[in-house]
Write a protein that holds these residues in place. Structure first.
Motif, PDB file in Angstrom:
ATOM      1  N   PHE A   1       0.809  -1.217   0.000  1.00 40.08           N
ATOM      2  CA  PHE A   1       0.000   0.000   0.000  1.00 40.08           C
ATOM      3  C   PHE A   1       0.847   1.274   0.000  1.00 40.08           C
ATOM      4  N   LYS A   2       2.147   1.131  -0.193  1.00 44.46           N
ATOM      5  CA  LYS A   2       3.031   2.278  -0.213  1.00 44.46           C
ATOM      6  C   LYS A   2       3.542   2.512  -1.623  1.00 44.46           C
ATOM      7  N   GLU A   3       3.449   3.748  -2.076  1.00 36.40           N
ATOM      8  CA  GLU A   3       3.829   4.077  -3.455  1.00 36.40           C
ATOM      9  C   GLU A   3       5.300   3.818  -3.727  1.00 36.40           C
ATOM     10  N   ASP A   4       6.135   3.996  -2.721  1.00 38.36           N
ATOM     11  CA  ASP A   4       7.575   3.847  -2.929  1.00 38.36           C
ATOM     12  C   ASP A   4       8.067   2.438  -2.646  1.00 38.36           C
ATOM     13  N   SER A   5       7.138   1.483  -2.486  1.00 37.65           N
ATOM     14  CA  SER A   5       7.525   0.111  -2.194  1.00 37.65           C
ATOM     15  C   SER A   5       6.929  -0.849  -3.213  1.00 37.65           C
ATOM     16  N   ASN A   6       7.629  -1.940  -3.444  1.00 40.99           N
ATOM     17  CA  ASN A   6       7.126  -3.022  -4.279  1.00 40.99           C
ATOM     18  C   ASN A   6       6.691  -4.144  -3.343  1.00 40.99           C
ATOM     19  N   GLY A   7       5.383  -4.320  -3.229  1.00 46.32           N
ATOM     20  CA  GLY A   7       4.863  -5.297  -2.290  1.00 46.32           C
ATOM     21  C   GLY A   7       5.334  -6.707  -2.558  1.00 46.32           C
ATOM     22  N   TYR A   8       5.415  -7.075  -3.834  1.00 38.65           N
ATOM     23  CA  TYR A   8       5.865  -8.418  -4.185  1.00 38.65           C
ATOM     24  C   TYR A   8       7.326  -8.627  -3.795  1.00 38.65           C
ATOM     25  N   ALA A   9       8.138  -7.607  -4.040  1.00 37.44           N
ATOM     26  CA  ALA A   9       9.549  -7.702  -3.671  1.00 37.44           C
ATOM     27  C   ALA A   9       9.702  -7.779  -2.155  1.00 37.44           C
ATOM     28  N   ALA A  10       8.873  -7.008  -1.449  1.00 39.70           N
ATOM     29  CA  ALA A  10       8.923  -7.044   0.012  1.00 39.70           C
ATOM     30  C   ALA A  10       8.517  -8.421   0.534  1.00 39.70           C
ATOM     31  N   GLU A  11       7.525  -9.029  -0.131  1.00 41.15           N
ATOM     32  CA  GLU A  11       7.098 -10.368   0.269  1.00 41.15           C
ATOM     33  C   GLU A  11       8.212 -11.391   0.065  1.00 41.15           C
ATOM     34  N   ILE A  12       8.876 -11.315  -1.073  1.00 43.78           N
ATOM     35  CA  ILE A  12       9.970 -12.251  -1.359  1.00 43.78           C
ATOM     36  C   ILE A  12      11.075 -12.126  -0.307  1.00 43.78           C
ATOM     37  N   LYS A  13      11.432 -10.880   0.020  1.00 42.02           N
ATOM     38  CA  LYS A  13      12.483 -10.651   1.020  1.00 42.02           C
ATOM     39  C   LYS A  13      12.070 -11.188   2.385  1.00 42.02           C
ATOM     40  N   ALA A  14      10.807 -10.908   2.776  1.00 45.76           N
ATOM     41  CA  ALA A  14      10.319 -11.357   4.077  1.00 45.76           C
ATOM     42  C   ALA A  14      10.197 -12.877   4.131  1.00 45.76           C
ATOM     43  N   PHE A  15       9.744 -13.460   3.023  1.00 45.38           N
ATOM     44  CA  PHE A  15       9.623 -14.916   2.941  1.00 45.38           C
ATOM     45  C   PHE A  15      10.979 -15.566   3.155  1.00 45.38           C
ATOM     46  N   GLY A  16      11.988 -15.068   2.460  1.00 47.92           N
ATOM     47  CA  GLY A  16      13.338 -15.611   2.609  1.00 47.92           C
ATOM     48  C   GLY A  16      13.871 -15.444   4.009  1.00 47.92           C
ATOM     49  N   ALA A  17      13.585 -14.283   4.623  1.00 51.39           N
ATOM     50  CA  ALA A  17      14.088 -14.018   5.973  1.00 51.39           C
ATOM     51  C   ALA A  17      13.538 -15.015   6.982  1.00 51.39           C
ATOM     52  N   CYS A  18      12.323 -15.481   6.752  1.00 53.42           N
ATOM     53  CA  CYS A  18      11.711 -16.438   7.677  1.00 53.42           C
ATOM     54  C   CYS A  18      12.522 -17.736   7.774  1.00 53.42           C
TER      55      CYS A  18
END
Length: 260
Positions: free
Chosen positions: A219-236
């Motif tokens: 929901f943030k214009e300066d963020s890519n939600g899909y990219a954020a998901e991939i990063k968070a998924f990997g961090a888990c």
């Protein structure tokens, strides 16, 4: 820590913050905003707390708005600073908290009160609740994120109507609009929130924190939600919670997440 305007009750993994200004219908003033910031910060850093419920004292109001007497004589510059500081200190802070926050809307949630409820991760309302953003009737607009979060939750058209008419909607309309997740009789509000909190607490707090970040990024214009998901998924995959969760699944037992 001692607070003048809020109460905190903590039992095991659940904490409840109650805004306690009943004579003002729990209206937000600067002191209350500061106290809420400190309380949320402390609880988020407490490894025992898995869920926070936010509500208002009494049976009339969650938060009936901001304390208008504090800013009625502000200049343009002061008004801008008020909104910026409030968003940073409380509203954006709550939205991005890694500990889930449930808003238990027990009455009027107007202006800054509805904005605070919308900053929480989701909302449960009592049947007597009334919600609205009446700011334009005072010659101003919502300044604590209301013009952004309301359209995200109910859609642009409904948000425009609510903001421009400065009217209130009842709990059933809020449920139909998607503004709240559940509506229950007032006497059942806290128990339902606690039940939901219990279900949340069974899961990995680390994974939940990553999920909150990923959802918010979309929901943030300066963020890519899909990219954020991939990063968070990997961090888990690098967490003890992942090891415990997958091991418990394979061993056919309930997971006991360490929160690391």
């Amino acid at each position: 820590m001692n607070y003048n305007n809020i109460l905190i009750e903590q039992t095991q993994q659940l904490a409840t913050i109650t805004i306690n200004r009943p004579s003002k219908l729990n209206a937000l003033n600067r002191e209350t905003i500061q106290e809420l910031h400190e309380a949320f910060k402390d609880l988020d850093e407490d490894g025992e707390v898995k869920v926070i419920i936010l509500t208002g004292s009494g049976e009339k109001a969650f938060v009936a708005g901001a304390d208008i007497s504090e800013f009625a004589d502000f200049s343009e510059k002061e008004g801008g600073k008020l909104a910026a500081k409030g968003q940073k200190l409380l509203f954006d802070f709550v939205e991005n908290l890694s500990t889930p926050v449930i808003a238990a809307i027990n009455g009027f949630a107007l202006g800054g009160g509805l904005e605070l409820a919308m900053a929480c991760h989701f909302r449960v309302a009592s049947a007597n609740a009334k919600m609205g953003l009446p700011e334009v009737s005072l010659g101003v607009i919502p300044g604590y994120g209301g013009t952004q979060r309301l359209p995200q939750l109910v859609g642009k058209g409904r948000a425009m109507e609510m903001i421009m008419t400065a009217g209130m909607i009842d709990a059933e309309s809020a449920l139909r609009y998607g503004l709240v997740n559940h509506v229950v009789p007032q006497e059942e509000l806290q128990s339902l929130c606690e039940k939901l909190a219990g279900r949340i607490s069974n899961n990995s707090p680390i994974a939940i924190g990553h999920a909150i970040k990923a959802v918010n990024a979309g929901f943030k214009e300066d963020s890519n939600g899909y990219a954020a998901e991939i990063k968070a998924f990997g961090a888990c995959f690098g967490t003890a919670d992942f090891v415990e969760g997958t091991t418990a699944f394979l061993e056919k037992r309930k997971a006991d997440f360490p929160g690391k």
